[in-house]
Design an enzyme around this catalytic site. Structure first.
Site, PDB file in Angstrom:
ATOM      1  N   ASP A 285     -37.545 -55.960  68.074  1.00  0.00           N
ATOM      2  CA  ASP A 285     -38.225 -56.788  66.968  1.00  0.00           C
ATOM      3  C   ASP A 285     -39.458 -55.978  66.562  1.00  0.00           C
ATOM      4  OD1 ASP A 285     -39.001 -58.540  65.194  1.00  0.00           O
ATOM      5  OD2 ASP A 285     -38.095 -60.286  66.355  1.00  0.00           O
TER       6      ASP A 285
ATOM      7  N   HIS B  29     -29.499 -58.766  58.799  1.00  0.00           N
ATOM      8  CA  HIS B  29     -31.198 -59.093  58.765  1.00  0.00           C
ATOM      9  C   HIS B  29     -31.870 -57.698  58.365  1.00  0.00           C
ATOM     10  CE1 HIS B  29     -35.055 -60.663  59.530  1.00  0.00           C
ATOM     11  NE2 HIS B  29     -35.086 -59.604  60.534  1.00  0.00           N
TER      12      HIS B  29
END
Lengths: 420, 420
Positions: A238, A331
């Site tokens: 992330d 995403h």
């Protein structure tokens, strides 16, 4: 990070020079990571690195130590381009009604003074537990101003300093929103964060009340190679697309230029989104479903069209059946723009609070990011994700706050002195 | 700690031998601390220690690393005599009404299997985020049984396995009390604690519901010299009088002998007290008042009659005015008994939750201790503190729980197999 390099950094450079190593600008940018070397010497350890950290020549290794300190004074506030520490506490406060411009000035002088001391491992001025101050562990304290504070100061607010537009995915709970003053208190040591938070909140007693407190974590310092991109509680890598600290790319994206009000030049904009992650529901998804939702492999975060985390995704690649390898709804594809100015510097943390009822987790992400212009950089990304991002199935924004991060200050100044 | 030393420990010994160092029993007892050496090698660092850690001969230094693992299998469960990790989560669960003896056996087999894997940096059997399992950072998982679980198992409960007697200072809030099953999940890495907690709670879904979760912290690994006694949020050195791990003194005080039910031999008793600390009120006390309340100096934890932390307190010493140097009401004097059998092994953690209202802190101590016989060791100490301990002015017990910690198990067994 700071033009006022502190003494101990110079000593480390000297010490590094003696042992045949040189601290590069990159190492200095890593701040405390590099600063650990001097400290290691102090407890009697010689560290010799053979390769590693992606370089062939011998170089220093960021050995963690509690005495590592990040300079406080400088052009920019610390805690923005500082290599993320393991622990953070974000506190938002509401100013008391009687606080005026003169009181704000006093408040920021006191806070600056104590933050400067604490980050260097020194006790705060009225420190009731000075023994807890001796381990800075790369402590940084970063101050942010909400629209309410800028108004009391009579300053010009940047256009983006207001609550974000309402997104359809939002389920905001008012107790996690907004605020007049932000403290971002981060360190590799949780006791240091607790002590610094308490000292600064004591300073604030006569100026403000606590609105919310949000604490988060990443891997402990020393757990992984420095520079490893964090993983969130979904197991995802992330933050891969962050600009590199110390580059003109980073400087342009993050630090406020003349198009913001003058007092903010050298500062930045800050967004904190509290994103609840439904781990129980995520459990129902298999690995390939997860990777499709993200657009990256879980194993190492490589885009589905590549093999390494930093590979550039190929959005044109298709499967033998003609479908995009990186799905439209992923995403990765939704977060990425053709417009390279629409990028942000992410510096988020995981949270994991006590579960209630039948749930086995109460977890998520403190999505924190810095950008010079929130409206021009963060909002377009979030708008694309709001429209179509499969991850929305498992994530829910429940808190949202925007702050202006004023520039750093010199030893004779205080944070916010360009505003007052 | 375990007779089943794992492969990587042997490799570390081998590697240490090659570089001319030897791992002493003391180092092995420190578990992951020593284990860090092998891991450091793996990322390309040679560590050469010159002195340090209180010895004149060259020796290994506990370099923190995420790959350090504490053996799971052994005579005793890990997490009792393990050098305390930086982070802990205690979880208490209520068994579901339908859970019988056979279900308990299944439950403990599953939990044991996953705990054994996770503590060694391996994914749990049905791990949905295996990438989060790779950094054990000295993870230990310790299981405890409450009276309810022992009853369902049809076993004999030790006499002390019941709620503690009511103390006059207690202001217990039911949400922090008791439980059927305890998990103590501790690691130097907060992400590791979060992941392990989640995996084990998923295992427990069909057996039990969460009763309470309490998380705490100490200094980060690497912040201080290993073996430094922790400080609590009052700034006090806390836990000086602990018996030394690996001594017969420790073994006698902590590990259950034949006077407990047979299934508990090699296990121990566990008490967790959630003690709220009123830091705001503590602020009103000056340093000398604080030191009198404690009976030790704040600077280094020495008794007021000594200069070093480990100095034996002289309770007969008086001031020129004839008053005891260590006051009658001091915590040190009240906690200490002439009867050396009335001692415990403390392994507590700080907590620091979000403050509410006008308070600037919501903090305290997760007072955790291990002892073979709770009634004979913990209760007399707490009774003396209940009667007269000036610290009671600033501290309030708000939660209380007692568990029996069964012994360890072999690779072919499971935790609790002596009970079922």
């Amino acid at each position: 990070m700071s033009s006022n390099a502190r003494n101990d950094v110079s000593e480390q450079q000297e010490s590094a020079a003696k042992t045949g190593h040189r601290l590069s600008r990159r190492h200095l940018l890593l701040g405390g990571a590099a600063a650990g070397i001097g400290a290691a010497g102090a407890i009697g350890v010689d560290v010799v690195v053979k390769g590693g950290i992606g370089a062939s020549a011998p170089q220093t290794v960021p050995l963690f130590s509690g005495t590592a300190a990040v300079p406080f004074f400088g052009v920019h506030q610390a805690g923005v381009d500082t290599e993320p520490q393991s622990r953070v506490t974000f506190v938002a406060l509401n100013l008391l009604p009687e606080v005026d411009r003169a009181a704000l000035r006093r408040m920021m002088r006191i806070l600056t003074d104590d933050a400067a001391r604490l980050t260097q491992g020194e006790a705060a001025l009225a420190d009731s537990e000075p023994e807890l101050a001796v381990v800075p562990a790369r402590l940084t304290v970063t101050f942010g101003f909400g629209p309410g504070l800028v108004a009391v100061a009579g300053g010009e607010a940047p256009g983006w300093l207001r609550p974000l537009p309402a997104f359809t995915i939002d389920r905001l709970q008012p107790e996690w929103n907004d605020g007049d003053l932000l403290l971002q208190i981060a360190s590799d040591d949780p006791l240091t964060v607790a002590h610094a938070t308490r000292m600064l909140l004591k300073d604030l007693r006569s100026f403000a009340t606590v609105r919310w407190v949000q604490s988060g974590f990443r891997r402990a310092a020393g757990s992984e190679k420095p520079g490893t991109t964090m993983r969130n509680l979904f197991g995802q890598v992330d933050g891969t697309a962050n600009p590199d600290v110390g580059t003109t790319d980073f400087d342009g994206l993050v630090w406020s230029q003349a198009d913001n009000p003058g007092w903010l030049v050298g500062g930045t904009g800050f967004v904190l989104r509290r994103i609840s992650m439904n781990l129980d529901k995520w459990d129902g998804l298999d690995r390939s479903g997860r990777e499709s939702a993200i657009g990256r492999t879980l194993a190492n975060g490589a885009p589905l069209t590549g093999t390494q985390e930093q590979d550039v995704p190929d959005f044109t690649a298709t499967t033998p059946l003609g479908f995009p390898v990186i799905p439209e709804f992923s995403h990765l594809r939704r977060a990425r723009s053709e417009n390279t100015a629409q990028r942000i510097h992410r510096r988020g943390y995981n949270y994991d609070d006590a579960p209630t009822g039948a749930a086995v987790s109460n977890s998520g992400l403190l999505f924190a990011c810095f950008q010079a212009d929130v409206d021009a950089q963060f909002v377009p990304i979030q708008t694309r994700l709001d429209t179509l991002d499969l991850l929305n199935e498992w994530t829910t924004p429940i808190g949202s706050a925007v702050f202006a991060i004023p520039p750093g200050c010199t030893k004779n100044g205080y944070i916010g002195d360009t505003l007052f």
